[in-house]
Scaffold this active site. Sequence first.
Site, PDB file in Angstrom:
ATOM      1  CE  LYS A 116     -22.451   2.564 -31.940  1.00 41.98           C
ATOM      2  NZ  LYS A 116     -22.172   3.384 -30.768  1.00 41.98           N
ATOM      3  CE  LYS A 197     -30.749   3.067 -35.380  1.00 39.47           C
ATOM      4  NZ  LYS A 197     -30.210   3.812 -34.227  1.00 39.47           N
ATOM      5  CE  LYS A 200     -25.441  10.441 -36.375  1.00 40.35           C
ATOM      6  NZ  LYS A 200     -24.966  10.955 -35.111  1.00 40.35           N
TER       7      LYS A 200
END
Length: 331
Positions: A116, A197, A200
């Site tokens: 992230k 992958k 969102k």
Amino acid sequence: MSTPAPTFLSGIQPSGRPHLGNYFGAIRQHVDSLEEPGEHLFFIADYHALTTVKDADTLRNNVRDLAATYFALGMDPERAMFFRQSDVPEVTEIAWLLATVTGMGLLERAHSYKDKVANGIKPSVGLFTYPILMAADILAYDSTIVPVGKDQVQHVEMTQDMATHFNSRHGEVFTRPEARLPERSDMAKVPGLDGQKMSKSYGNDLWVFEEGKALKKAIGRIPTDSREPSEPKDPSEIQLFDFLALLLEDQELQEWKDRVEAGGEGAPGYGHLKVRLAEAFDDHFGPARARYKELMADPAELDRVLLRGAEKARERAVAVRDRALQACGLR
Ligand code: ADP
Ligand code: TRP
């Protein structure tokens, strides 16, 4: 001695519209688990979503959207406790207890956190300690089986470590859970419309209830090359087949692959495969999409169903919380 019936538990963040990866990696497994004996708890991880969703109305809408999606896809709130994470505030207390037995090093190794941050999310302390709250979610209900996609397995392993550390310091309080992946590895890690992958946060996802032009446009993004239909090709190199494999019956899938491999006059081109993919997607999700729209028309009912689920789940979490407080000397 017979082994006790399992307790299934999992959660998904209401951080946007659920996509094909969420469906095959998580939601479908959750719905299928209802056929297995045991207890079933599934929740909408709204505390977790606060690490990325900043707007209150967006978050509230996402919660209802995800609940309606689950119910439309077969989640039965009569057979499972289906609830909103923040309706069981005891998990945040348990998270604190776990934080006191968790080394910084354990959290620093988390792939999901590192990914992230690498993708540009500015990390808060909450994002860093995300796995502790997730461990609390799992341990709060004495869960034994946690059905998730591949990217969440490390978090379940961290939960095992936290349970072990807590138990060795304070006695046998928490039950050690196991992760469960979908049987098919292509369902545990569904590729995105760009081949990475599906996620969102990568903007490469396909909403499960997409339809019409938007659906065609999304499928149109799946990369192909400029080879003619008649040229024989290796189906394993064609990304479209990764998606067709999720949605077509084995026999039909094999027929398409054979025709692409053989090439020649009448072999299907990428356009044909994309049309078939859109149809298969519609057949698979169309009926649930209609139910989803009905459910979204009555948000108050969705809220009521979530609250009923939380009441039952909370009883369990209170008992585990009390046990944990007692064990470490806070009662
Ligand atoms: P996202 O990466 O889109 O934010 P989440 O982290 O909210 O997805 O994941 C919710 C659930 O869906 C988790 O159990 C996760 O393992 C599963 N999941 C997410 N992306 C995929 C994927 N591409 N393939 C399979 N499962 C996935
Ligand atoms: N971290 C999970 C995800 O991003 C969501 C989640 C929160 C979860 N708590 C959980 C999953 C407990 C399984 C069990 O998808």
